[in-house]
Design a protein around this motif. Structure first.
Motif, mmCIF file in Angstrom:
data_model
loop_
_atom_site.group_PDB
_atom_site.id
_atom_site.type_symbol
_atom_site.label_atom_id
_atom_site.label_comp_id
_atom_site.label_asym_id
_atom_site.label_seq_id
_atom_site.Cartn_x
_atom_site.Cartn_y
_atom_site.Cartn_z
ATOM 1 N N GLY A 54 -10.361 -10.521 -0.065
ATOM 2 C CA GLY A 54 -10.356 -9.373 -1.035
ATOM 3 C C GLY A 54 -10.956 -8.007 -0.573
ATOM 4 O O GLY A 54 -11.001 -7.092 -1.288
ATOM 5 N N GLN A 55 -11.304 -8.145 0.548
ATOM 6 C CA GLN A 55 -12.001 -6.733 1.237
ATOM 7 C C GLN A 55 -10.792 -5.669 1.265
ATOM 8 O O GLN A 55 -9.745 -6.095 2.023
ATOM 9 N N THR A 56 -11.289 -4.641 1.295
ATOM 10 C CA THR A 56 -10.265 -3.305 1.466
ATOM 11 C C THR A 56 -9.998 -3.028 2.817
ATOM 12 O O THR A 56 -11.250 -2.962 3.486
ATOM 13 N N VAL A 57 -8.769 -3.022 3.400
ATOM 14 C CA VAL A 57 -8.513 -2.838 4.539
ATOM 15 C C VAL A 57 -8.016 -1.240 4.544
ATOM 16 O O VAL A 57 -6.998 -0.866 3.828
ATOM 17 N N VAL A 58 -8.646 -0.559 5.580
ATOM 18 C CA VAL A 58 -8.189 0.953 5.438
ATOM 19 C C VAL A 58 -7.462 1.088 6.739
ATOM 20 O O VAL A 58 -7.584 0.951 7.611
ATOM 21 N N ILE A 59 -6.090 1.667 6.215
ATOM 22 C CA ILE A 59 -4.999 1.988 7.064
ATOM 23 C C ILE A 59 -4.913 3.567 7.166
ATOM 24 O O ILE A 59 -4.985 4.149 6.184
ATOM 25 N N HIS A 60 -4.755 3.966 8.407
ATOM 26 C CA HIS A 60 -4.517 5.544 8.812
ATOM 27 C C HIS A 60 -3.025 5.785 8.952
ATOM 28 O O HIS A 60 -2.275 5.243 8.479
ATOM 29 N N HIS A 61 -2.791 7.043 9.204
ATOM 30 C CA HIS A 61 -1.706 7.880 9.246
ATOM 31 C C HIS A 61 -0.562 7.566 10.391
ATOM 32 O O HIS A 61 -1.028 7.429 11.424
ATOM 33 N N TYR A 62 0.602 7.620 9.879
ATOM 34 C CA TYR A 62 1.727 7.466 10.618
ATOM 35 C C TYR A 62 2.772 8.863 10.707
ATOM 36 O O TYR A 62 2.727 9.262 9.483
ATOM 37 N N HIS A 63 2.960 9.548 11.602
ATOM 38 C CA HIS A 63 3.860 10.545 11.385
ATOM 39 C C HIS A 63 4.894 10.540 12.689
ATOM 40 O O HIS A 63 4.494 10.394 13.749
ATOM 41 N N HIS A 64 6.012 11.044 12.409
ATOM 42 C CA HIS A 64 7.047 11.079 13.371
ATOM 43 C C HIS A 64 7.411 12.733 13.818
ATOM 44 O O HIS A 64 7.777 13.060 12.584
ATOM 45 N N ILE A 120 -1.085 -6.892 6.984
ATOM 46 C CA ILE A 120 -0.035 -5.982 6.778
ATOM 47 C C ILE A 120 1.142 -5.899 7.429
ATOM 48 O O ILE A 120 1.106 -6.038 8.742
ATOM 49 N N ASN A 121 2.423 -6.045 6.867
ATOM 50 C CA ASN A 121 3.553 -6.117 7.640
ATOM 51 C C ASN A 121 3.968 -4.604 7.926
ATOM 52 O O ASN A 121 3.450 -3.690 7.596
ATOM 53 N N GLN A 122 4.971 -4.647 9.048
ATOM 54 C CA GLN A 122 5.306 -3.124 9.535
ATOM 55 C C GLN A 122 6.140 -2.242 8.257
ATOM 56 O O GLN A 122 5.771 -1.103 8.567
ATOM 57 N N ARG A 123 6.846 -2.909 7.530
ATOM 58 C CA ARG A 123 7.270 -2.057 6.222
ATOM 59 C C ARG A 123 6.044 -1.621 5.601
ATOM 60 O O ARG A 123 6.143 -0.168 5.329
ATOM 61 N N GLN A 124 5.151 -2.292 5.216
ATOM 62 C CA GLN A 124 3.969 -1.815 4.349
ATOM 63 C C GLN A 124 3.388 -0.795 5.326
ATOM 64 O O GLN A 124 2.838 0.347 4.557
ATOM 65 N N LEU A 125 2.944 -0.987 6.613
ATOM 66 C CA LEU A 125 2.401 0.052 7.155
ATOM 67 C C LEU A 125 2.884 1.172 7.342
ATOM 68 O O LEU A 125 2.148 2.258 7.003
ATOM 69 N N ILE A 126 4.277 1.387 7.605
ATOM 70 C CA ILE A 126 4.874 2.604 7.851
ATOM 71 C C ILE A 126 4.802 3.295 6.557
ATOM 72 O O ILE A 126 4.505 4.537 6.349
ATOM 73 N N GLN A 127 5.183 2.850 5.287
ATOM 74 C CA GLN A 127 4.999 3.118 3.971
ATOM 75 C C GLN A 127 3.642 3.757 3.501
ATOM 76 O O GLN A 127 3.689 4.942 3.313
ATOM 77 N N ILE A 128 2.682 3.104 3.797
ATOM 78 C CA ILE A 128 1.320 3.586 3.806
ATOM 79 C C ILE A 128 1.077 4.831 4.455
ATOM 80 O O ILE A 128 0.443 5.909 3.843
ATOM 81 N N GLU A 129 1.344 4.784 5.556
ATOM 82 C CA GLU A 129 1.051 6.062 6.364
ATOM 83 C C GLU A 129 1.744 7.122 6.223
ATOM 84 O O GLU A 129 1.303 8.248 6.085
ATOM 85 N N MET A 130 3.217 6.993 5.732
ATOM 86 C CA MET A 130 3.940 8.046 5.484
ATOM 87 C C MET A 130 3.460 8.784 4.122
ATOM 88 O O MET A 130 3.449 9.920 4.118
ATOM 89 N N ASP A 131 2.993 7.933 3.175
ATOM 90 C CA ASP A 131 2.596 8.545 1.959
ATOM 91 C C ASP A 131 1.322 9.349 2.158
ATOM 92 O O ASP A 131 0.961 10.199 1.433
ATOM 93 N N VAL A 132 0.336 8.850 2.941
ATOM 94 C CA VAL A 132 -0.745 9.306 3.165
ATOM 95 C C VAL A 132 -0.569 10.790 3.732
ATOM 96 O O VAL A 132 -1.274 11.629 3.175
ATOM 97 N N LEU A 133 0.281 10.870 4.840
ATOM 98 C CA LEU A 133 0.534 12.193 5.154
ATOM 99 C C LEU A 133 1.497 13.211 4.465
ATOM 100 O O LEU A 133 1.288 14.376 4.288
ATOM 101 N N GLY A 134 2.008 12.677 3.428
ATOM 102 C CA GLY A 134 2.893 13.261 2.361
ATOM 103 C C GLY A 134 2.228 14.347 1.670
ATOM 104 O O GLY A 134 2.625 15.588 1.544
#
Length: 335
Positions: A54-64, A120-134
């Motif tokens: 249950g530990q929180t994993v902090v994922i950072h940003h993706y931008h193209h 974290i799978n690749q789809r989740q990772l991309i979505q998380i990082e795109m949301d962060v920079l949005g």
């Protein structure tokens, strides 16, 4: 505080505790710099000492941007955009293809260590990082509209620590402020040293201390602008935190990113930190007065920068001696 990069509360000089401009990172939503968090649970949990249940994993940003994928903070993965790669799980056996520059010959990172985020799978990772920079991009667009309405030229000065950004800026202001109104936003983790140096030239400056943060973001710039008087048709210089990684991907609403590289750093910096030079419109090679004393090949440095960004402009100068400053001032007048 972010458990990965340590980003915490930043403070705009002149503000008091409790004012609405005080900027901190919230991990419960996508506001501000917004490191997004994702709870690992069920069969996505990774047992062992690296991640507890249950530990929180902090994922950072993706931008193209263009042909170069931008990776931020401590995740340096090659997140692929094709549907096949997106569907695959990021496990220890999965290895994505390396990334390439616009020229197609540069590998910016590959292999298991560059692509794996447990749970974290690749789809989740991309979505998380795109949301962060949005959210940052929305605020940057707001800044850009504000700057455009005032017909301000806004430059984001980026470099590693010790490149000579502040010396270049003070010498620039001494010559430019007689012709155009100037203002400066200074970004550093601590102290007001650089803002004090700028104010000694007679130009207004506000210091943004990012604490443990490694870059400025659009909200910090927005809040700092409320502490400055920005004249119409002036020039706003934003001196970013010394860092060749994270500032490359955070749009502040500027017109141009200007990468400053000193001859003491090595001509391979554009290849080591390609995202920064891909995102910059101008590279200034500073401290050329030291060329007789260091091993630095300017032609090779320029060639390396143009392998990453074929359109990057280059100016060679010494802020200390004044050599080449005229070319930089001319660039500012015509930008």
């Amino acid at each position: 505080m972010c458990s990965v990069c340590g980003c915490g509360e930043s403070r705009i000089e002149g503000e008091q505790h409790g004012e609405h401009h005080v900027h901190s990172h919230h991990h419960s939503d996508h506001h501000h710099h917004g490191h997004h968090t994702d709870q690992v649970s069920g069969d996505e949990q990774k047992a062992g000492s690296e991640y507890g249940a249950g530990q929180t994993v902090v994922i950072h940003h993706y931008h193209h941007q263009g042909d170069v994928h931008h990776h931020h903070h401590h995740y340096h993965g090659a997140a692929q955009e094709n549907s096949t790669a997106v569907e695959k799980q990021a496990d220890h056996s999965h290895e994505l293809a390396p990334e390439h520059s616009a020229q197609g010959d540069l590998h910016f990172g590959k292999g298991e260590a560059g692509t794996h985020v447990p749970g974290i799978n690749q789809r989740q990772l991309i979505q998380i990082e795109m949301d962060v920079l949005g959210k940052n991009d929305q605020l940057a667009e707001h800044n850009r509209e504000h700057f455009a309405a005032a017909q301000q030229l806004v430059l984001n000065l980026v470099s590693s620590p010790g490149s000579g950004k502040t010396t270049l800026l003070t010498e620039t202001l001494k010559q430019l402020q007689q012709r155009r109104a100037c203002a400066v936003i200074e970004g550093d983790q601590q102290t007001t040293n650089d803002a004090d140096r700028i104010r000694a030239t007679g130009v207004p400056a506000i210091q943004v201390n990012t604490g443990k943060g490694c870059h400025l973001d659009a909200k910090m710039v927005h809040d700092a602008c409320h502490q400055l008087t920005l004249d119409n048709e002036g020039v706003l210089f934003i001196e970013n935190v010394g860092n060749l990684v994270c500032p490359s991907s955070f749009d502040l609403g500027e017109n141009y990113k200007v990468a400053i590289l000193s001859v003491t750093e090595g001509e391979d910096k554009p290849l080591k930190y390609p995202n920064m030079f891909a995102a910059s419109q101008l590279m200034i090679i500073n401290k050329i007065d030291l060329l007789p004393y260091v091993s630095f090949d300017i032609d090779n440095c320029i060639a390396n920068a143009r392998r990453v960004n074929p359109d990057i402009q280059v100016i060679q100068l010494s802020a200390s001696t004044g050599e080449g400053m005229k070319a930089w001032l001319n660039w500012l007048e015509t930008a």
